[in-house]
Design an enzyme around this catalytic site. Structure first.
Site, PDB file in Angstrom:
ATOM      1  N   CYS A 148       0.811  -1.222   0.000  1.00 11.21           N
ATOM      2  CA  CYS A 148       0.000   0.000   0.000  1.00 11.21           C
ATOM      3  C   CYS A 148       0.841   1.268   0.000  1.00 11.21           C
ATOM      4  O   CYS A 148       0.665   2.149  -0.847  1.00 11.21           O
ATOM      5  CB  CYS A 148      -1.007   0.000   1.149  1.00 11.21           C
ATOM      6  SG  CYS A 148      -0.312   0.108   2.816  1.00 11.21           S
ATOM      7  N   HIS A 205      -2.922   1.371   6.845  1.00 11.06           N
ATOM      8  CA  HIS A 205      -3.113   1.237   5.394  1.00 11.06           C
ATOM      9  C   HIS A 205      -3.242   2.622   4.781  1.00 11.06           C
ATOM     10  O   HIS A 205      -3.706   3.557   5.445  1.00 11.06           O
ATOM     11  CB  HIS A 205      -4.376   0.402   5.109  1.00 11.06           C
ATOM     12  CG  HIS A 205      -4.582   0.077   3.662  1.00 11.06           C
ATOM     13  ND1 HIS A 205      -3.710  -0.705   2.934  1.00 11.06           N
ATOM     14  CD2 HIS A 205      -5.569   0.435   2.790  1.00 11.06           C
ATOM     15  CE1 HIS A 205      -4.166  -0.826   1.689  1.00 11.06           C
ATOM     16  NE2 HIS A 205      -5.280  -0.128   1.576  1.00 11.06           N
ATOM     17  N   HIS A 207      -5.581   1.770  -4.443  1.00 11.24           N
ATOM     18  CA  HIS A 207      -4.695   1.211  -3.423  1.00 11.24           C
ATOM     19  C   HIS A 207      -4.252  -0.187  -3.794  1.00 11.24           C
ATOM     20  O   HIS A 207      -4.776  -0.810  -4.717  1.00 11.24           O
ATOM     21  CB  HIS A 207      -5.365   1.234  -2.044  1.00 11.24           C
ATOM     22  CG  HIS A 207      -6.514   0.281  -1.884  1.00 11.24           C
ATOM     23  ND1 HIS A 207      -6.721  -0.427  -0.739  1.00 11.24           N
ATOM     24  CD2 HIS A 207      -7.508  -0.079  -2.712  1.00 11.24           C
ATOM     25  CE1 HIS A 207      -7.809  -1.184  -0.864  1.00 11.24           C
ATOM     26  NE2 HIS A 207      -8.296  -0.978  -2.060  1.00 11.24           N
TER      27      HIS A 207
END
Length: 157
Positions: free
Chosen positions: A71, A121, A133
């Site tokens: 990520c 994240h 993402h």
């Protein structure tokens, strides 16, 4: 009458001289209905375009591109291509951004997912409640609706 005859071209609507001036100055002509963010090629919009261009790239923990990403590796890579430097992890990236409200978010801002005070994240806001993402192992870079309210937003400066 054809569709082309019914709908004036962008050049006619903007005026030929105006369109040529915009082009000569290095600007771009944006079709009606597109957001203001699409008009200016800011580092944030460039980073968003880079992330979108990586659609389908496999997730790999610790990877920073150009063919595999985790990520924060995707956000790091995307902003680097747009001329901005970010630290490596999602938490470090959060600490280096200007924190903004959900109401102030714009396409190209970073979306940080958190549990309590722990950022775990990150993705790039694409507008309309979605982000680009690299989700998790076994998945690929993709556009997805933001699935939780436990998010914070940051703007890269």
């Amino acid at each position: 009458m054809t569709a082309l005859n019914r709908v004036p071209s962008l050049m006619v609507r903007a005026g030929t001289a105006s369109a040529l001036t915009i082009a000569a100055m290095g600007g771009s002509i944006v079709a009606p209905g597109l957001s203001a963010e699409a008009e200016a090629a800011t580092p944030a919009t460039k980073a968003l375009q880079v992330a979108a261009s990586k659609k389908g790239a496999p997730y790999k923990w610790g990877a920073t591109g150009p063919y595999r990403f985790d990520c924060s590796g995707l956000t790091l890579y995307s902003f680097k291509k747009a001329g901005k430097k970010l630290p490596r992890t999602a938490a470090q990236q959060y600490n280096k951004t200007r924190h903004i409200s959900a109401k102030s978010r714009k396409a190209g801002d970073l979306v940080f997912f958190h549990s309590g005070s722990n950022v775990y994240h990150v993705g790039i806001y694409a507008g309309k409640g979605k982000l680009w993402h690299a989700p998790k192992s076994g998945d690929v870079v993709r556009l997805q609706k933001i699935w939780t309210k436990s998010v914070w937003y940051g703007r890269v400066s």
